[in-house]
Design a protein around this motif. Structure first.
Motif, PDB file in Angstrom:
ATOM      1  N   THR A  43       0.856  -1.193   0.000  1.00 17.55           N
ATOM      2  CA  THR A  43       0.000   0.000   0.000  1.00 17.55           C
ATOM      3  C   THR A  43       0.892   1.242   0.000  1.00 17.55           C
ATOM      4  OG1 THR A  43      -0.023   0.059   2.414  1.00 17.55           O
ATOM      5  CG2 THR A  43      -1.857  -1.093   1.332  1.00 17.55           C
ATOM      6  N   GLY A  64     -13.435  -3.776   0.982  1.00 15.81           N
ATOM      7  CA  GLY A  64     -12.052  -4.242   1.127  1.00 15.81           C
ATOM      8  C   GLY A  64     -11.954  -5.447   2.046  1.00 15.81           C
ATOM      9  N   CYS A  65     -12.767  -5.466   3.105  1.00 19.07           N
ATOM     10  CA  CYS A  65     -12.763  -6.625   4.016  1.00 19.07           C
ATOM     11  C   CYS A  65     -13.180  -7.891   3.286  1.00 19.07           C
ATOM     12  CB  CYS A  65     -13.729  -6.389   5.185  1.00 19.07           C
ATOM     13  SG  CYS A  65     -13.090  -5.320   6.443  1.00 19.07           S
ATOM     14  N   ALA A 116     -13.200  -8.524   0.047  1.00 19.58           N
ATOM     15  CA  ALA A 116     -12.222  -8.919  -0.980  1.00 19.58           C
ATOM     16  C   ALA A 116     -10.960  -9.488  -0.330  1.00 19.58           C
ATOM     17  CB  ALA A 116     -11.885  -7.716  -1.855  1.00 19.58           C
ATOM     18  N   GLY A 117     -10.551  -8.904   0.785  1.00 24.38           N
ATOM     19  CA  GLY A 117      -9.359  -9.392   1.475  1.00 24.38           C
ATOM     20  C   GLY A 117      -9.569 -10.789   2.054  1.00 24.38           C
ATOM     21  N   ARG A 122      -9.336 -13.265  -0.658  1.00 22.47           N
ATOM     22  CA  ARG A 122      -7.957 -13.493  -1.112  1.00 22.47           C
ATOM     23  C   ARG A 122      -7.166 -14.357  -0.142  1.00 22.47           C
ATOM     24  NH1 ARG A 122      -4.880  -7.994  -2.449  1.00 22.47           N
ATOM     25  NH2 ARG A 122      -3.031  -9.186  -1.883  1.00 22.47           N
ATOM     26  N   VAL A 141      -3.746  -7.988   3.351  1.00 23.56           N
ATOM     27  CA  VAL A 141      -4.523  -7.987   2.093  1.00 23.56           C
ATOM     28  C   VAL A 141      -5.807  -7.175   2.227  1.00 23.56           C
ATOM     29  CG1 VAL A 141      -3.517 -10.096   1.154  1.00 23.56           C
ATOM     30  CG2 VAL A 141      -5.623 -10.243   2.482  1.00 23.56           C
ATOM     31  N   ILE A 142      -6.364  -7.130   3.433  1.00 27.85           N
ATOM     32  CA  ILE A 142      -7.561  -6.297   3.622  1.00 27.85           C
ATOM     33  C   ILE A 142      -7.205  -4.833   3.349  1.00 27.85           C
ATOM     34  CG2 ILE A 142      -9.108  -5.346   5.394  1.00 27.85           C
ATOM     35  CD1 ILE A 142      -9.384  -8.216   6.506  1.00 27.85           C
ATOM     36  N   GLU A 179      -4.768  -3.771   1.547  1.00 23.69           N
ATOM     37  CA  GLU A 179      -4.464  -3.656   0.104  1.00 23.69           C
ATOM     38  C   GLU A 179      -5.743  -3.582  -0.730  1.00 23.69           C
ATOM     39  OE1 GLU A 179      -0.186  -6.024   0.387  1.00 23.69           O
ATOM     40  OE2 GLU A 179      -1.846  -6.949  -0.705  1.00 23.69           O
ATOM     41  N   GLU A 180      -6.809  -4.204  -0.246  1.00 22.60           N
ATOM     42  CA  GLU A 180      -8.086  -4.153  -0.972  1.00 22.60           C
ATOM     43  C   GLU A 180      -8.876  -2.886  -0.652  1.00 22.60           C
ATOM     44  OE1 GLU A 180      -9.177  -6.059  -3.345  1.00 22.60           O
ATOM     45  OE2 GLU A 180      -7.668  -7.624  -3.279  1.00 22.60           O
ATOM     46  N   ARG A 192     -10.032   1.327  -3.327  1.00 18.40           N
ATOM     47  CA  ARG A 192     -11.425   1.792  -3.210  1.00 18.40           C
ATOM     48  C   ARG A 192     -11.463   3.131  -2.474  1.00 18.40           C
ATOM     49  NH1 ARG A 192     -11.177  -3.795  -3.125  1.00 18.40           N
ATOM     50  NH2 ARG A 192     -12.747  -4.854  -4.414  1.00 18.40           N
TER      51      ARG A 192
END
Ligand code: BTN
Length: 264
Positions: A17, A100-101, A103-104, A107, A186-187, A189-190, A194
Motif C-alpha cells: 500500500t 475491502g474486508c 475482498a481481502g 484473497r 490484504v484487507i 491492500e483491498e 477503493r
C-alpha cells in the motif's frame, strides 16, 4: 481457540500500500482502537494510520453496543482516514472499508464473506464482523473518518458471553485458524484502491449494493424508534437502505438491524 500475539513486523512485510498502514500503532491491549484513533487524530495522525490491538477492554459496536473478542484471536483495528471529500460522502469511506474486508477475506482464506446492511461482515450468512465509522469536522468540512473493524478470528463464538448468538468466525467458517497478519495486509491492500477512488470522486454504491446479502429480500429493520418491514430494494449514495413497504410507498432507513422475513 488459537491465541497468538499480533506481529507488526510480519504484517508490514511486503505490505503493498502507499497510504494505509504505513504508520502503525500496535497495543497489546487498549480500551478501544477507535478511542485511541480519535486521540491520535487530535494529535495530527496522518491519513492511513492504522491502530491495531490484540485485546480491547471497552470495544465499541454500533448502536452503543459492546464488542468482545478473546485476546489474541481476532482482527481488531481502526483506520484513521483524512479524505478531502464532502461530509455527505462519508458513507462512501465505510463502503470502501467493507468491500475491502470482503475482498481481502476472499484473497486470504477459503471463507465466503459478504456484507450485510449497514456495516456487518457475514460468513455463510452469519455475522462474523462489523464496522464502526465515526467522523469529525473542522470548519464545517470533513476532518477525519475513523473506521473501526472487528473480525472474529481464531475462536468459536458459540455460547461465548458478550457475543450475540449465531455469530461466526473465520476459524469456524474456514475450518482452520487464519494467520491474522497476512489477512490484515490484504484487507488494507483491498481497501486502499477503493478509498482512493472515493477520494477521487468515484462512487462505490453499485459495488456495495452487489456485495450486500439482503438486497432484493423481504426484511424487517429494527431501528431505535421501532421496526419496519418491506422489501430491501436498493441502497443510496449515503448508505441509506430503501424499503418498499406493503402499501407501495418507499422509505429510506439510515440505521438499524436487518433480518430476512417471509415475503409480505
Ligand atoms: C458492530 O457493531 O457491528 C461494529 C463493531 C465494530 C468493532 C470494532 S473492533 C475495532 C474497533 N474498535 C472498537 O471499539 N470498535 C471497532
Amino acid at each position: 481457540m488459537t491465541a497468538v500475539p499480533f506481529q507488526t513486523s510480519e504484517f508490514q512485510r511486503g505490505l503493498a500500500t502507499n497510504v494505509l498502514g504505513r504508520v502503525v500503532h500496535f497495543r497489546p491491549a487498549v480500551d478501544s482502537t477507535n478511542a485511541l484513533a480519535r486521540t491520535l487524530t487530535n494529535e495530527g495522525a496522518a491519513d492511513g494510520t492504522l491502530v491495531v490491538t490484540d485485546f480491547q477492554t471497552a470495544g465499541r459496536g454500533r448502536l452503543d453496543r459492546a464488542w468482545h473478542a478473546p485476546a489474541g484471536t481476532s482482527l481488531l483495528f481502526s483506520l484513521i482516514l483524512r479524505p478531502r471529500i464532502a461530509v455527505g460522502r462519508f458513507h462512501q469511506v465505510t463502503m470502501a472499508a467493507g468491500l475491502g474486508c470482503v475482498a481481502g477475506i476472499a484473497r486470504a482464506t477459503a471463507a465466503d464473506a459478504r456484507l450485510k446492511w449497514p456495516n456487518d461482515v457475514t460468513l455463510g450468512g452469519r455475522k462474523a464482523g462489523g464496522m464502526l465509522g465515526e467522523f469529525g469536522l473542522r470548519d464545517d468540512a470533513l476532518d477525519y473518518v475513523i473506521v473501526g473493524i472487528g473480525l472474529n478470528g481464531n475462536f468459536d463464538p458459540a455460547g461465548m458471553e458478550g457475543i450475540p448468538p449465531g455469530a461466526a468466525s473465520l476459524m469456524t467458517a474456514a475450518g482452520l485458524p487464519v494467520a491474522r497478519e497476512p489477512l490484515l495486509r490484504v484487507i488494507l491492500e483491498e481497501i486502499e484502491p477503493r478509498y482512493l477512488a472515493v477520494c477521487a470522486g468515484e462512487s462505490l454504491r453499485a459495488e456495495w449494493a452487489r456485495a450486500l446479502e439482503t438486497l432484493g429480500e423481504s426484511v424487517r429493520v429494527t431501528t431505535h424508534t421501532g421496526s419496519i418491514e418491506g422489501v430491501a430494494e436498493d441502497v443510496g449514495e449515503d448508505g441509506a437502505l430503501f424499503l418498499r413497504l406493503a402499501d407501495g410507498s418507499r422509505q429510506a432507513v439510515h440505521a438499524g438491524d436487518v433480518v430476512a422475513t417471509r415475503p409480505i
